[in-house]
Design a protein around this motif. Structure first.
Motif, PDB file in Angstrom:
ATOM      1  N   PHE A  95     -59.819  17.368 -18.828  1.00  0.00           N
ATOM      2  CA  PHE A  95     -59.027  16.204 -18.441  1.00  0.00           C
ATOM      3  C   PHE A  95     -57.579  16.266 -18.930  1.00  0.00           C
ATOM      4  CE2 PHE A  95     -63.346  14.685 -17.939  1.00  0.00           C
ATOM      5  CZ  PHE A  95     -63.272  14.037 -16.717  1.00  0.00           C
ATOM      6  N   ILE A  96     -57.110  17.446 -19.316  1.00  0.00           N
ATOM      7  CA  ILE A  96     -55.704  17.596 -19.701  1.00  0.00           C
ATOM      8  C   ILE A  96     -54.754  17.232 -18.556  1.00  0.00           C
ATOM      9  CG2 ILE A  96     -53.934  19.330 -20.253  1.00  0.00           C
ATOM     10  CD1 ILE A  96     -55.918  20.594 -22.187  1.00  0.00           C
ATOM     11  N   PRO A  97     -55.008  17.664 -17.294  1.00  0.00           N
ATOM     12  CA  PRO A  97     -54.087  17.292 -16.204  1.00  0.00           C
ATOM     13  C   PRO A  97     -53.979  15.783 -15.985  1.00  0.00           C
ATOM     14  CG  PRO A  97     -55.464  19.122 -15.529  1.00  0.00           C
ATOM     15  CD  PRO A  97     -56.024  18.626 -16.826  1.00  0.00           C
ATOM     16  N   ALA A  98     -54.985  15.019 -16.420  1.00  0.00           N
ATOM     17  CA  ALA A  98     -54.925  13.565 -16.242  1.00  0.00           C
ATOM     18  C   ALA A  98     -53.774  12.953 -17.037  1.00  0.00           C
ATOM     19  CB  ALA A  98     -56.250  12.929 -16.670  1.00  0.00           C
ATOM     20  N   LEU A  99     -53.345  13.619 -18.109  1.00  0.00           N
ATOM     21  CA  LEU A  99     -52.234  13.097 -18.909  1.00  0.00           C
ATOM     22  C   LEU A  99     -50.952  13.018 -18.093  1.00  0.00           C
ATOM     23  CD1 LEU A  99     -52.821  15.111 -22.226  1.00  0.00           C
ATOM     24  CD2 LEU A  99     -53.379  12.719 -21.805  1.00  0.00           C
ATOM     25  N   SER A 100     -50.748  14.022 -17.229  1.00  0.00           N
ATOM     26  CA  SER A 100     -49.512  14.051 -16.443  1.00  0.00           C
ATOM     27  C   SER A 100     -49.471  12.965 -15.382  1.00  0.00           C
ATOM     28  CB  SER A 100     -49.329  15.427 -15.799  1.00  0.00           C
ATOM     29  OG  SER A 100     -50.411  15.714 -14.938  1.00  0.00           O
ATOM     30  N   ILE A 101     -50.628  12.434 -14.988  1.00  0.00           N
ATOM     31  CA  ILE A 101     -50.654  11.354 -13.999  1.00  0.00           C
ATOM     32  C   ILE A 101     -49.917  10.132 -14.526  1.00  0.00           C
ATOM     33  CG2 ILE A 101     -52.161   9.779 -12.694  1.00  0.00           C
ATOM     34  CD1 ILE A 101     -54.251  11.938 -12.598  1.00  0.00           C
ATOM     35  N   LEU A 102     -49.939   9.943 -15.846  1.00  0.00           N
ATOM     36  CA  LEU A 102     -49.287   8.785 -16.454  1.00  0.00           C
ATOM     37  C   LEU A 102     -47.774   8.792 -16.236  1.00  0.00           C
ATOM     38  CD1 LEU A 102     -51.229   8.767 -19.845  1.00  0.00           C
ATOM     39  CD2 LEU A 102     -51.703   7.407 -17.813  1.00  0.00           C
ATOM     40  N   PHE A 134     -46.289   9.903 -13.387  1.00  0.00           N
ATOM     41  CA  PHE A 134     -46.007   9.750 -11.955  1.00  0.00           C
ATOM     42  C   PHE A 134     -44.976  10.785 -11.489  1.00  0.00           C
ATOM     43  CE2 PHE A 134     -47.543   5.636 -13.346  1.00  0.00           C
ATOM     44  CZ  PHE A 134     -48.507   5.363 -12.398  1.00  0.00           C
ATOM     45  N   ASN A 135     -45.203  12.039 -11.887  1.00  0.00           N
ATOM     46  CA  ASN A 135     -44.296  13.125 -11.525  1.00  0.00           C
ATOM     47  C   ASN A 135     -45.121  14.229 -10.862  1.00  0.00           C
ATOM     48  OD1 ASN A 135     -42.760  15.645 -11.758  1.00  0.00           O
ATOM     49  ND2 ASN A 135     -41.313  14.443 -12.959  1.00  0.00           N
ATOM     50  N   SER A 136     -44.875  14.447  -9.565  1.00  0.00           N
ATOM     51  CA  SER A 136     -45.689  15.405  -8.810  1.00  0.00           C
ATOM     52  C   SER A 136     -45.555  16.825  -9.353  1.00  0.00           C
ATOM     53  CB  SER A 136     -45.284  15.387  -7.330  1.00  0.00           C
ATOM     54  OG  SER A 136     -45.498  14.117  -6.768  1.00  0.00           O
ATOM     55  N   MET A 137     -44.324  17.247  -9.628  1.00  0.00           N
ATOM     56  CA  MET A 137     -44.096  18.600 -10.122  1.00  0.00           C
ATOM     57  C   MET A 137     -44.788  18.820 -11.465  1.00  0.00           C
ATOM     58  SD  MET A 137     -42.428  20.268  -7.843  1.00  0.00           S
ATOM     59  CE  MET A 137     -41.891  21.684  -8.803  1.00  0.00           C
ATOM     60  N   LEU A 138     -44.701  17.836 -12.334  1.00  0.00           N
ATOM     61  CA  LEU A 138     -45.331  17.942 -13.647  1.00  0.00           C
ATOM     62  C   LEU A 138     -46.844  17.999 -13.516  1.00  0.00           C
ATOM     63  CD1 LEU A 138     -44.981  18.009 -16.711  1.00  0.00           C
ATOM     64  CD2 LEU A 138     -45.012  15.507 -16.697  1.00  0.00           C
ATOM     65  N   PHE A 139     -47.402  17.225 -12.591  1.00  0.00           N
ATOM     66  CA  PHE A 139     -48.855  17.236 -12.399  1.00  0.00           C
ATOM     67  C   PHE A 139     -49.328  18.608 -11.927  1.00  0.00           C
ATOM     68  CE2 PHE A 139     -52.448  16.933  -9.470  1.00  0.00           C
ATOM     69  CZ  PHE A 139     -53.423  16.467 -10.344  1.00  0.00           C
ATOM     70  N   TYR A 140     -48.664  19.158 -10.904  1.00  0.00           N
ATOM     71  CA  TYR A 140     -49.086  20.461 -10.381  1.00  0.00           C
ATOM     72  C   TYR A 140     -48.884  21.559 -11.413  1.00  0.00           C
ATOM     73  CZ  TYR A 140     -49.572  18.288  -5.812  1.00  0.00           C
ATOM     74  OH  TYR A 140     -49.969  17.492  -4.777  1.00  0.00           O
ATOM     75  N   PHE A 141     -47.818  21.452 -12.205  1.00  0.00           N
ATOM     76  CA  PHE A 141     -47.599  22.411 -13.288  1.00  0.00           C
ATOM     77  C   PHE A 141     -48.740  22.346 -14.305  1.00  0.00           C
ATOM     78  CE2 PHE A 141     -46.072  22.756 -17.706  1.00  0.00           C
ATOM     79  CZ  PHE A 141     -45.780  24.117 -17.748  1.00  0.00           C
ATOM     80  N   ASN A 144     -53.476  24.490 -16.807  1.00  0.00           N
ATOM     81  CA  ASN A 144     -54.817  24.302 -17.361  1.00  0.00           C
ATOM     82  C   ASN A 144     -55.821  25.266 -16.738  1.00  0.00           C
ATOM     83  OD1 ASN A 144     -56.398  22.781 -19.244  1.00  0.00           O
ATOM     84  ND2 ASN A 144     -57.401  21.763 -17.528  1.00  0.00           N
ATOM     85  N   GLY A 145     -55.692  25.503 -15.440  1.00  0.00           N
ATOM     86  CA  GLY A 145     -56.574  26.469 -14.791  1.00  0.00           C
ATOM     87  C   GLY A 145     -56.380  27.878 -15.329  1.00  0.00           C
TER      88      GLY A 145
END
Length: 205
Positions: free
Chosen positions: A98-105, A107-114, A119-120
């Protein structure tokens, strides 16, 4: 945690952050066998936990991409260190998922995909390292069902992606609606101003 603008949001943010810091410190010091030894692993965790806490506390004053990326990277390093230093604790693997869930907070698309890509890549490297060095027995839950855990990780990333996709889509619609309202208000004001000017011109003709 998109943008913290008013006092109420700041208070809520700090309450949540201090609760997170308290949980992190509790996990480090309460009933932790590494505390008595105070080895390099515990010191490493302490440094990263302290750095992450400082970034979280300073974020409302410095809402920049540098701080956002720093928070994501520090949190990733901290959670991966928990996984490596405490191989018998299966819940640490859940934290990695659930590390990528932190970036959802943010609201930055580039940061989320990064974060999702990072993480993968890290989990593939981690599993490869464990298998290459024959450390599977230390991670009993992985040894017993490696394929199942890999599938669970992939499923968690897909779920997080769809959560982000739906949330981000709704946010964009709300932003567009807000911009349309602002545009409508500007047009209304311009129309009223034009009518007033026309009235004054007619009055002096």
């Amino acid at each position: 945690m998109k943008e913290i603008k008013n006092n109420f949001n700041i208070k809520i943010y700090y309450i949540v952050v201090w609760a997170i810091i308290a949980i992190i410190l509790g996990g480090l010091f309460i009933d932790n066998p590494r505390v008595s030894n105070c080895g390099w692993g515990f010191i490493f965790q302490l440094i990263w936990a302290f750095s992450l806490s400082i970034c979280l506390l300073l974020y409302p004053k410095k809402e920049t991409d540098v701080f956002r990326i720093s928070i994501i990277l520090l949190a990733s390093i901290y959670f991966y260190s928990l996984f490596l230093f405490y191989p018998d604790t299966g819940s640490n693997f859940i934290l990695l998922c659930f590390i990528p869930a932190l970036s959802i907070l943010f609201f930055n698309s580039m940061l989320f995909y990064f974060t999702l890509f990072l993480n993968g890549a890290l989990i593939l490297f981690l599993f490869g390292y464990i298998m290459f060095t024959n450390q599977e027995p230390q991670y009993s839950y992985l040894e017993q069902d490696l394929i199942g855990n890999v599938l669970n990780f992939i499923a968690s990333q897909i779920i997080i992606y769809f959560i982000f996709y739906l949330t981000n889509g709704r946010m964009k619609k709300q932003q567009l609606y807000y911009e349309q309202i602002q545009q409508s208000e500007r047009l209304k004001t311009s129309g009223q101003l034009a009518a007033a000017v026309a009235h004054e011109i007619r009055k002096y003709e």
